[in-house]
Design a protein around this motif. Structure first.
Motif, PDB file in Angstrom:
ATOM      1  N   HIS A 102       0.827  -1.205   0.000  1.00 30.49           N
ATOM      2  CA  HIS A 102       0.000   0.000   0.000  1.00 30.49           C
ATOM      3  C   HIS A 102       0.864   1.260   0.000  1.00 30.49           C
ATOM      4  CE1 HIS A 102      -2.752   3.058   1.855  1.00 30.49           C
ATOM      5  NE2 HIS A 102      -3.500   2.608   0.854  1.00 30.49           N
ATOM      6  N   LYS A 151       0.777   4.050  -3.010  1.00 29.44           N
ATOM      7  CA  LYS A 151       0.455   5.458  -2.780  1.00 29.44           C
ATOM      8  C   LYS A 151       1.428   6.370  -3.528  1.00 29.44           C
ATOM      9  CE  LYS A 151      -0.601   7.062   1.241  1.00 29.44           C
ATOM     10  NZ  LYS A 151      -0.552   7.344   2.707  1.00 29.44           N
ATOM     11  N   VAL A 168       0.570   6.138  -7.279  1.00 29.58           N
ATOM     12  CA  VAL A 168      -0.663   6.864  -7.564  1.00 29.58           C
ATOM     13  C   VAL A 168      -0.399   8.364  -7.560  1.00 29.58           C
ATOM     14  CG1 VAL A 168      -2.958   7.437  -6.676  1.00 29.58           C
ATOM     15  CG2 VAL A 168      -2.213   5.054  -6.740  1.00 29.58           C
ATOM     16  N   TYR A 226      -6.161   4.705  -9.095  1.00 22.52           N
ATOM     17  CA  TYR A 226      -6.917   3.948  -8.088  1.00 22.52           C
ATOM     18  C   TYR A 226      -8.382   4.291  -8.211  1.00 22.52           C
ATOM     19  CZ  TYR A 226      -8.695   2.355  -3.587  1.00 22.52           C
ATOM     20  OH  TYR A 226      -9.423   1.736  -2.597  1.00 22.52           O
ATOM     21  N   LYS A 281     -12.141  -0.332  -5.672  1.00 22.77           N
ATOM     22  CA  LYS A 281     -10.929  -0.565  -4.880  1.00 22.77           C
ATOM     23  C   LYS A 281      -9.882  -1.359  -5.685  1.00 22.77           C
ATOM     24  CE  LYS A 281     -13.353  -0.391  -0.458  1.00 22.77           C
ATOM     25  NZ  LYS A 281     -13.034   1.035  -0.298  1.00 22.77           N
ATOM     26  N   TYR A 321      -6.619  -1.137  -8.645  1.00 19.67           N
ATOM     27  CA  TYR A 321      -5.542  -0.323  -9.215  1.00 19.67           C
ATOM     28  C   TYR A 321      -5.341  -0.711 -10.673  1.00 19.67           C
ATOM     29  CZ  TYR A 321      -4.344   0.797  -4.367  1.00 19.67           C
ATOM     30  OH  TYR A 321      -4.374   1.226  -3.058  1.00 19.67           O
TER      31      TYR A 321
END
Length: 280
Positions: free
Chosen positions: A53, A57, A60, A67, A72, A74
């Motif tokens: 995660h 992040k 993203v 995302y 939920k 990717y």
């Protein structure tokens, strides 16, 4: 040292973070258009969800990954495809090959052609003329010929996967009606001979007094996508000279193969390379 401690050490290593980030991109790509959940990616890579995660992040934020909060999932981000498109704008096959064609033409004193596959045809992407005037199937740059007609296009056809090869033959045979020796027996014989010897020089008798040699150019995945060929007066292509010409062409074709840009539009949409010059 426990797994949590290992991850703490890895967080301090830019190289490890970069490698993991690239692995995540590949994992996301592997799930295709449907995208991947956090748990899918972590499982695929053998990473803990928190570490996965954290890296997602960053990707993203840099728009390398998108995302979808509803599903939920990717997916690969638009910016990644923009970068790929920009990569395709440089190092084109034509640019890479131009000095090679000129060198070959000057060395061999023959006309040299660069052909690329376009569906069931081959398109002349470039040519460098030798001192002897000759006829050719493609004519000028942008000219199109059926795969299997002429040495360059035969070199491409002969190195396609068998199923794809047969599809091309079935499509092109009706188009070849009235073209002299070009029939199914000729094509299968010429393909077998070209595969066996690694180059095409099967005479078709359609261009009297002209002979040629063609060798395939492969992309990074080993697919035959293009060809180098020469056209010359038949009396110049003696048995002794043939071996020398083939060796030189194969060496230059291998050099081009190593430099091929996988995003080059000439390999995916060759007609757009010429604008209105190439027949559709």
């Amino acid at each position: 040292m426990c797994a949590a401690q290992n991850e703490g050490v890895d967080q301090q290593s830019p190289k490890t973070s970069l490698q993991r980030g690239l692995a995540i991109l590949r994992a996301v790509a592997g799930h295709g258009a449907d995208g991947a959940r956090l748990s899918d990616i972590a499982r695929d890579l053998g990473m803990t969800p928190p570490t996965t995660h954290r890296l997602l992040k960053v990707l993203v934020a840099d728009r390398m990954v998108d995302y979808d909060g509803t599903s939920k999932r990717y997916r690969l981000g638009l910016d990644l495809f923009v970068m790929a498109a920009q990569a395709g704008a440089c190092g084109s096959l034509r640019d890479i090959s131009r000095p090679i064609l000129l060198r070959l033409s000057a060395t061999l004193r023959d006309t040299v052609f660069l052909l690329v596959r376009s569906g069931f045809d081959a398109v002349c992407l470039d040519r460098a003329d030798g001192p002897f005037p000759i006829s050719s199937f493609t004519g000028d740059v942008g000219g199109r010929v059926m795969l299997g007609v002429g040495q360059g296009s035969l070199a491409i056809l002969s190195h396609l996967p068998e199923e794809e090869q047969q599809e091309v033959i079935r499509f092109n045979l009706p188009r070849m009606q009235g073209m002299g020796l070009l029939d199914e027996v000729y094509l299968h014989t010429a393909i077998a001979r070209t595969r066996r010897q690694g180059f095409a020089n099967q005479p078709s008798g359609m261009l009297p007094g002209v002979s040629g040699v063609g060798v395939p150019i492969f992309d990074h995945q080993g697919r035959a996508v293009a060809a180098l060929s020469i056209g010359t007066l038949t009396e110049r292509l003696t048995e002794e000279r043939l071996g020398v010409v083939v060796s030189i062409l194969q060496r230059e074709a291998a050099s081009i193969s190593r430099q091929i840009n996988p995003f080059d539009k000439a390999l995916t949409r060759p007609a757009t390379t010429f604008g209105s010059q190439a027949p559709q």
